[in-house]
Design a protein around this motif. Structure first.
Motif, PDB file in Angstrom:
ATOM      1  N   ILE A  64       0.849  -1.200   0.000  1.00  0.00           N
ATOM      2  CA  ILE A  64       0.000   0.000   0.000  1.00  0.00           C
ATOM      3  C   ILE A  64       0.881   1.245   0.000  1.00  0.00           C
ATOM      4  CG2 ILE A  64      -1.648   1.351   1.360  1.00  0.00           C
ATOM      5  CD1 ILE A  64      -2.847  -1.374   2.271  1.00  0.00           C
ATOM      6  N   ARG A  65       1.929   1.236   0.820  1.00  0.00           N
ATOM      7  CA  ARG A  65       2.862   2.373   0.852  1.00  0.00           C
ATOM      8  C   ARG A  65       3.443   2.635  -0.528  1.00  0.00           C
ATOM      9  NH1 ARG A  65       7.170   2.501   5.734  1.00  0.00           N
ATOM     10  NH2 ARG A  65       7.067   4.743   5.557  1.00  0.00           N
ATOM     11  N   GLU A  66       3.772   1.572  -1.225  1.00  0.00           N
ATOM     12  CA  GLU A  66       4.335   1.712  -2.567  1.00  0.00           C
ATOM     13  C   GLU A  66       3.297   2.334  -3.517  1.00  0.00           C
ATOM     14  OE1 GLU A  66       5.690  -1.766  -5.114  1.00  0.00           O
ATOM     15  OE2 GLU A  66       7.545  -1.204  -4.081  1.00  0.00           O
ATOM     16  N   GLU A  67       2.048   1.890  -3.416  1.00  0.00           N
ATOM     17  CA  GLU A  67       0.986   2.445  -4.262  1.00  0.00           C
ATOM     18  C   GLU A  67       0.796   3.935  -3.964  1.00  0.00           C
ATOM     19  OE1 GLU A  67      -0.978   0.809  -6.601  1.00  0.00           O
ATOM     20  OE2 GLU A  67      -0.023  -1.120  -6.297  1.00  0.00           O
ATOM     21  N   TYR A  68       0.915   4.301  -2.700  1.00  0.00           N
ATOM     22  CA  TYR A  68       0.675   5.686  -2.298  1.00  0.00           C
ATOM     23  C   TYR A  68       1.829   6.623  -2.668  1.00  0.00           C
ATOM     24  CZ  TYR A  68      -3.612   4.613   0.293  1.00  0.00           C
ATOM     25  OH  TYR A  68      -4.874   4.256   0.642  1.00  0.00           O
ATOM     26  N   GLN A  69       2.882   6.076  -3.278  1.00  0.00           N
ATOM     27  CA  GLN A  69       3.938   6.952  -3.766  1.00  0.00           C
ATOM     28  C   GLN A  69       3.407   7.895  -4.837  1.00  0.00           C
ATOM     29  OE1 GLN A  69       7.244   4.478  -4.904  1.00  0.00           O
ATOM     30  NE2 GLN A  69       7.786   4.030  -2.794  1.00  0.00           N
ATOM     31  N   ALA A  70       2.226   7.591  -5.363  1.00  0.00           N
ATOM     32  CA  ALA A  70       1.586   8.483  -6.335  1.00  0.00           C
ATOM     33  C   ALA A  70       1.352   9.861  -5.723  1.00  0.00           C
ATOM     34  CB  ALA A  70       0.257   7.879  -6.799  1.00  0.00           C
ATOM     35  N   TYR A  71       1.183   9.942  -4.395  1.00  0.00           N
ATOM     36  CA  TYR A  71       1.021  11.237  -3.735  1.00  0.00           C
ATOM     37  C   TYR A  71       2.261  12.099  -3.954  1.00  0.00           C
ATOM     38  CZ  TYR A  71      -3.164   9.781  -1.119  1.00  0.00           C
ATOM     39  OH  TYR A  71      -4.420   9.392  -0.763  1.00  0.00           O
ATOM     40  N   GLY A  72       3.436  11.465  -3.852  1.00  0.00           N
ATOM     41  CA  GLY A  72       4.681  12.198  -4.071  1.00  0.00           C
ATOM     42  C   GLY A  72       4.804  12.701  -5.492  1.00  0.00           C
ATOM     43  N   VAL A  73       4.273  11.932  -6.447  1.00  0.00           N
ATOM     44  CA  VAL A  73       4.288  12.349  -7.857  1.00  0.00           C
ATOM     45  C   VAL A  73       3.488  13.636  -8.023  1.00  0.00           C
ATOM     46  CG1 VAL A  73       3.566  11.697 -10.199  1.00  0.00           C
ATOM     47  CG2 VAL A  73       4.634   9.993  -8.697  1.00  0.00           C
ATOM     48  N   LEU A  74       2.358  13.727  -7.330  1.00  0.00           N
ATOM     49  CA  LEU A  74       1.524  14.939  -7.380  1.00  0.00           C
ATOM     50  C   LEU A  74       2.311  16.143  -6.889  1.00  0.00           C
ATOM     51  CD1 LEU A  74      -1.288  16.550  -7.341  1.00  0.00           C
ATOM     52  CD2 LEU A  74      -1.462  15.749  -5.001  1.00  0.00           C
ATOM     53  N   VAL A  75       2.937  16.022  -5.739  1.00  0.00           N
ATOM     54  CA  VAL A  75       3.696  17.134  -5.160  1.00  0.00           C
ATOM     55  C   VAL A  75       4.855  17.520  -6.074  1.00  0.00           C
ATOM     56  CG1 VAL A  75       5.144  17.854  -3.221  1.00  0.00           C
ATOM     57  CG2 VAL A  75       3.032  16.586  -2.787  1.00  0.00           C
ATOM     58  N   ASP A  76       5.591  16.523  -6.564  1.00  0.00           N
ATOM     59  CA  ASP A  76       6.737  16.806  -7.444  1.00  0.00           C
ATOM     60  C   ASP A  76       6.300  17.517  -8.717  1.00  0.00           C
ATOM     61  OD1 ASP A  76       8.411  15.610  -5.623  1.00  0.00           O
ATOM     62  OD2 ASP A  76       8.566  13.712  -6.714  1.00  0.00           O
ATOM     63  N   ARG A  77       5.195  17.064  -9.264  1.00  0.00           N
ATOM     64  CA  ARG A  77       4.702  17.679 -10.510  1.00  0.00           C
ATOM     65  C   ARG A  77       4.392  19.157 -10.297  1.00  0.00           C
ATOM     66  NH1 ARG A  77      -0.723  16.199 -13.869  1.00  0.00           N
ATOM     67  NH2 ARG A  77      -0.579  17.980 -15.245  1.00  0.00           N
ATOM     68  N   LEU A  78       3.704  19.467  -9.213  1.00  0.00           N
ATOM     69  CA  LEU A  78       3.358  20.869  -8.935  1.00  0.00           C
ATOM     70  C   LEU A  78       4.610  21.689  -8.605  1.00  0.00           C
ATOM     71  CD1 LEU A  78       0.094  20.371  -6.845  1.00  0.00           C
ATOM     72  CD2 LEU A  78       0.275  21.113  -9.233  1.00  0.00           C
ATOM     73  N   ALA A  79       5.551  21.077  -7.890  1.00  0.00           N
ATOM     74  CA  ALA A  79       6.771  21.794  -7.500  1.00  0.00           C
ATOM     75  C   ALA A  79       7.606  22.175  -8.717  1.00  0.00           C
ATOM     76  CB  ALA A  79       7.597  20.936  -6.545  1.00  0.00           C
ATOM     77  N   GLN A  80       7.572  21.373  -9.761  1.00  0.00           N
ATOM     78  CA  GLN A  80       8.405  21.617 -10.933  1.00  0.00           C
ATOM     79  C   GLN A  80       7.829  22.653 -11.901  1.00  0.00           C
ATOM     80  OE1 GLN A  80       9.307  17.771 -12.651  1.00  0.00           O
ATOM     81  NE2 GLN A  80      10.239  17.052 -10.754  1.00  0.00           N
ATOM     82  N   LEU A  81       6.555  22.968 -11.749  1.00  0.00           N
ATOM     83  CA  LEU A  81       5.961  23.976 -12.635  1.00  0.00           C
ATOM     84  C   LEU A  81       6.423  25.369 -12.213  1.00  0.00           C
ATOM     85  CD1 LEU A  81       2.289  22.650 -12.843  1.00  0.00           C
ATOM     86  CD2 LEU A  81       4.011  22.561 -14.654  1.00  0.00           C
ATOM     87  N   PRO A  82       6.815  26.221 -13.171  1.00  0.00           N
ATOM     88  CA  PRO A  82       7.247  27.574 -12.808  1.00  0.00           C
ATOM     89  C   PRO A  82       6.102  28.375 -12.174  1.00  0.00           C
ATOM     90  CG  PRO A  82       7.359  27.225 -15.200  1.00  0.00           C
ATOM     91  CD  PRO A  82       6.928  25.943 -14.583  1.00  0.00           C
ATOM     92  N   GLU A  83       4.915  28.210 -12.706  1.00  0.00           N
ATOM     93  CA  GLU A  83       3.704  28.820 -12.135  1.00  0.00           C
ATOM     94  C   GLU A  83       2.642  27.733 -12.049  1.00  0.00           C
ATOM     95  OE1 GLU A  83       2.226  32.452 -13.837  1.00  0.00           O
ATOM     96  OE2 GLU A  83       4.241  33.030 -14.475  1.00  0.00           O
ATOM     97  N   VAL A  84       1.835  27.804 -11.016  1.00  0.00           N
ATOM     98  CA  VAL A  84       0.795  26.802 -10.821  1.00  0.00           C
ATOM     99  C   VAL A  84      -0.566  27.486 -10.814  1.00  0.00           C
ATOM    100  CG1 VAL A  84      -0.160  25.088  -9.233  1.00  0.00           C
ATOM    101  CG2 VAL A  84       2.315  25.272  -9.515  1.00  0.00           C
TER     102      VAL A  84
END
Length: 198
Positions: A64-84
């Protein structure tokens, strides 16, 4: 005599156990899958499974922890955008819930009701780890959004509760709103407004 594994062997054996466990739990559920089944599928001894995971529930927890790594993908995606923009946040949320909702393992756990039972069986330490993982995700999300100029309308507990509501709705889509995608859209709109404060 306990078998000695090199670091490389340990990583490979752990990967096989997790792969076969994920496959079997998704197909048959946790109750019907035994450690013997997992060992046989991974072509290792039952004792070897226990070297890596003290119980079947702890293996499920790690999956389950491995599946929930998708949460980190969300944060990383938003962090990498110059403007959100709020639309970016909404789209990231949609992708997150779609990714989690497509997980055969998570779907089986929720359909069978076994996820609640696993939570009760897990040690206090593992329950604490799960709570820390969740808090870490929300803290990182709020920090990224703060940096991008957003401020949630409510505190972390409310946002966490809304996340859980949307998550449960997605996992129970067939029973709640099957062919009414507008419901999911409205839930995403609400969550996005609360998270961004806009």
């Amino acid at each position: 005599m306990a078998r000695k594994f090199s670091d490389e062997d340990r990583a490979e054996v752990r990967r096989k156990i997790m792969h076969e466990g994920r496959t079997l739990f998704a197909r048959y559920g946790v109750k019907k899958t035994t450690i013997d089944d997992i060992a046989r599928a991974a072509e290792i001894g039952k004792g070897t499974v226990y070297l890596f995971f003290p119980s079947k529930e702890e293996l499920v927890f790690e999956l389950i922890r491995e599946e929930y790594q998708a949460y980190g993908v969300l944060v990383d995606r938003l962090a990498q955008l110059p403007e959100v923009t709020p639309a970016d946040v909404r789209e990231a949320l949609r992708e997150l819930f779609m990714m989690l909702g497509r997980s055969p393992l998570l779907q089986t756990l929720y359909d069978s009701g076994e996820s609640d039972e696993i939570s009760r069986i897990l040690s206090k330490e593992k329950q604490s780890e799960h709570k820390q993982d969740e808090e870490c995700f929300f803290n990182e999300l709020f920090e990224v959004l703060r940096i991008k100029g957003y401020s949630p309308k409510h505190g972390p507990e409310v946002i966490r509760g809304l996340f859980n509501v949307v998550w449960l709705a997605v996992m129970n889509k067939e029973r709640i709103y099957a062919d009414t995608p507008v419901v999911e859209e409205l839930l995403l709109d609400m969550l996005c407004r609360e998270i961004t404060g806009r």
